[in-house]
Motif scaffolding. Structure first.
Motif, PDB file in Angstrom:
ATOM      1  N   PHE A 173       0.717  -1.184  -0.020  1.00 26.58           N
ATOM      2  CA  PHE A 173      -0.015   0.025   0.038  1.00 26.58           C
ATOM      3  C   PHE A 173       0.899   1.240  -0.096  1.00 26.58           C
ATOM      4  N   LEU A 184       1.872   1.376  -3.704  1.00 24.94           N
ATOM      5  CA  LEU A 184       0.845   1.907  -4.369  1.00 24.94           C
ATOM      6  C   LEU A 184       0.622   3.391  -4.143  1.00 24.94           C
ATOM      7  N   GLY A 185       0.627   3.852  -2.953  1.00 23.14           N
ATOM      8  CA  GLY A 185       0.751   5.485  -2.522  1.00 23.14           C
ATOM      9  C   GLY A 185       1.519   5.993  -3.613  1.00 23.14           C
ATOM     10  N   THR A 205      -4.459  10.641  -3.778  1.00 31.39           N
ATOM     11  CA  THR A 205      -4.038   9.158  -3.565  1.00 31.39           C
ATOM     12  C   THR A 205      -4.309   8.758  -1.950  1.00 31.39           C
ATOM     13  N   CYS A 224      -6.187   5.296  -1.861  1.00 32.01           N
ATOM     14  CA  CYS A 224      -5.589   3.992  -1.207  1.00 32.01           C
ATOM     15  C   CYS A 224      -6.655   3.576  -0.074  1.00 32.01           C
ATOM     16  N   SER A 237      -4.356   1.459   5.391  1.00 32.77           N
ATOM     17  CA  SER A 237      -3.897   1.360   3.899  1.00 32.77           C
ATOM     18  C   SER A 237      -3.638   2.999   3.601  1.00 32.77           C
ATOM     19  N   ALA A 238      -4.618   3.844   4.129  1.00 36.20           N
ATOM     20  CA  ALA A 238      -4.298   5.200   3.606  1.00 36.20           C
ATOM     21  C   ALA A 238      -3.221   5.865   4.257  1.00 36.20           C
ATOM     22  N   GLY A 291      -0.290   4.362   2.256  1.00 39.68           N
ATOM     23  CA  GLY A 291      -0.437   5.176   1.022  1.00 39.68           C
ATOM     24  C   GLY A 291       0.276   6.675   1.210  1.00 39.68           C
TER      25      GLY A 291
END
Lengths: 288, 234
Positions: free
Chosen positions: A42, A45-46, A68, A72, A197-198, A201
């Motif tokens: 994650f 991915l961020g 973003t 995320c 997850s955020a 990210g």
């Protein structure tokens, strides 16, 4: 002496992003007993999403951070729904195997779609360093420190001052009773996973603005986040925050005074010391 | 009001309840007594949705509830005061109470909290203390008050006397009797302390190894030879 303070300050800046990374990992384990080996993905991915957003959508750096983090968070909800939800009642080892699989899947999907050329997210900050009291920083790093500290404080406020946070802490301490008072455990789990997850990210965007982004940047980050979670006491958020700053500082001082080549080893030396002398971590009890 | 029809319940892989039926009418205080491991707690956990029966049905006010989740069941007005008190140890007394009223609007929570403080002054004194730092008796008061916060019309009590000093046990039983008589809350009370339970109940069931073996008016069961020998130690 100035050299020491410079290294200390650098360590605190790196440490703040470590803290950000580890909060989600430690919350997810503490609440749902999931060993999430895909947490670093994650983070990756961020970085990738932010790069894509700035290039394809031509958003500026600040907007790209917000977009973003939102993406995320959504991805966290999606993966919780299709995958994590099936792992709540299974043995911990199974959760580790499944998340290792998810990690390989995400790394290689990004590799296929995006290639393996290292990139950096462009920022509007000038490269020329600022000098504050004899210490030099780039303004980008100061920005990173401010954002991470603001988000850590925001997280603490949510957990300790809101109805949602109260429900999270109650679920953390006794989920059956929480369910019987009307709290939706599923909703708490989903939000916790998505929030973690955020945060990962966000750490990915921030680090991707001064380090390089690649599809495989997440795996070393996962191990580092686990090291920090162990140092702080797994499932303990204040521990994750403290551990993040501690490891950042240790790495920075180690790299400055001993050898930069072993930078990643210093954190694991700390982990070994903690496991020998305080096996439950510096902050032993699970605590949001 | 509550009607359990021939439920079978397994906990993990072990079957615990083998075809149990009972009913509780509006306004009643019904006791479910039996030895350790007889299936009393499992019955309550099944009513409140933490477990689901593999066969049979549970109806509340005429509607099936045995497939619902705990957070849906509490919204029907069924509240469960769990065994071993289970207050959230690292939340303050006030946070425990406020979460007890999780399903109510904020204004209503504050009103209910004031009325709990009026009923249980000790909780008001300790409102900002961590629940885990209180004595067993105080934690039981908090557990009961927390369960009352959601304004239930039906309450399940699981072993409220467990591990408490005799003087406190009597106090707790008085509180439960009051909740039933004065607040008009229907009660299903699970107890190992049969003597205490029968002294406040209208009716009672005896459960042994996952099946009901006796039922009747509490006053009659207290005179029953078998119950006296097996559960009242006489």
């Amino acid at each position: 002496m100035l050299e020491f303070f410079q290294q200390l300050a650098n360590g605190l800046i790196i440490g703040s992003t470590y803290a950000l990374l580890t909060i989600g990992l430690t919350m997810v384990f503490g609440l749902m007993q999931i060993l999430n080996y895909a947490h670093g993905e994650f983070y990756m991915l961020g970085g990738v999403v932010a790069f894509w957003v700035t290039q394809a959508l031509h958003l500026n750096f600040f907007l790209s951070i917000i977009v973003t983090v939102a993406i995320c968070f959504m991805l966290g909800l999606v993966f919780e729904r299709i995958l994590m939800r099936r792992l709540y009642e299974v043995p911990i080892v199974t959760t580790a195997i499944v998340t290792v699989g998810l990690s390989i899947f995400l790394q290689n999907s990004v590799f296929m779609l995006w290639g393996n050329v290292p990139r950096t997210i462009p920022t509007p900050f000038p490269l020329k360093p600022l000098t504050i009291g004899g210490l030099t920083f780039t303004s980008l790093r100061i920005f990173v420190l401010i954002v991470t500290i603001a988000v850590i404080v925001f997280t603490q406020i949510i957990i300790h001052r809101t109805k949602l946070g109260r429900a999270m802490r109650a679920t953390f301490q006794d989920k059956d009773v929480a369910a019987m008072t009307g709290i939706s455990i599923r909703k708490i789990y989903a939000l916790t996973f998505a929030y973690g997850s955020a945060l990962a990210g966000l750490a990915g965007v921030l680090c991707g603005s001064y380090l390089t982004i690649s599809p495989f940047m997440g795996s070393s980050v996962t191990t580092k986040a686990w090291a920090i979670a162990i140092v702080g006491g797994i499932g303990n958020i204040p521990g994750a925050i403290f551990g993040g700053f501690l490891l950042g500082v240790v790495e920075s001082l180690g790299a400055g005074y001993l050898s930069a080549a072993y930078k990643d080893a210093y954190s694991f030396i700390i982990v070994i010391l903690v496991l020998v002398f305080r096996p439950n971590g510096l902050f032993s009890k699970k605590e949001l | 009001m509550l009607e359990i029809k021939d439920i079978k319940v397994a906990y993990k892989r072990t079957q615990v309840i083998y075809g149990l039926s009972l009913h509780v009418d509006e306004g009643e205080l019904v006791a479910l007594i039996g030895a350790n491991g007889a299936g009393k707690s499992t019955t309550l956990r099944t009513i409140s949705g933490l477990l689901h029966p593999s066969a049979g049905s549970i109806q509340y006010r005429g509607a099936d509830i045995h497939k619902l989740l705990p957070e849906q069941i509490v919204r029907l007005g069924i509240a469960h005061c769990p065994e071993g008190r289970r207050v959230w140890p690292k939340l303050t007394v006030e946070e425990n109470l406020s979460l007890g009223g999780y399903i109510l609007p904020k204004q209503r929570v504050l009103e209910k909290m004031e009325s709990m403080y009026a009923h249980f002054p000790i909780l008001k004194d300790r409102r900002s203390q961590l629940a885990g730092s209180m004595s067993g008796g105080e934690q039981q008061m908090l557990a009961i008050a927390r369960t009352l916060m959601c304004q239930p019309s039906f309450m399940l009590f699981d072993e409220p006397s467990l591990g408490l000093a005799p003087r406190i046990v009597e106090q707790v039983m008085d509180i439960i009797a009051n909740i039933n008589k004065k607040e008009n809350v229907t009660v299903l009370l699970v107890e190992q302390n049969a003597n205490m339970a029968l002294s406040i109940a209208d009716r009672a069931y005896v459960i042994e190894s996952g099946q009901l073996t006796l039922e009747g008016k509490a006053a009659d069961l207290r005179q029953d030879d078998y119950v006296r020998k097996a559960y009242l130690g006489k």
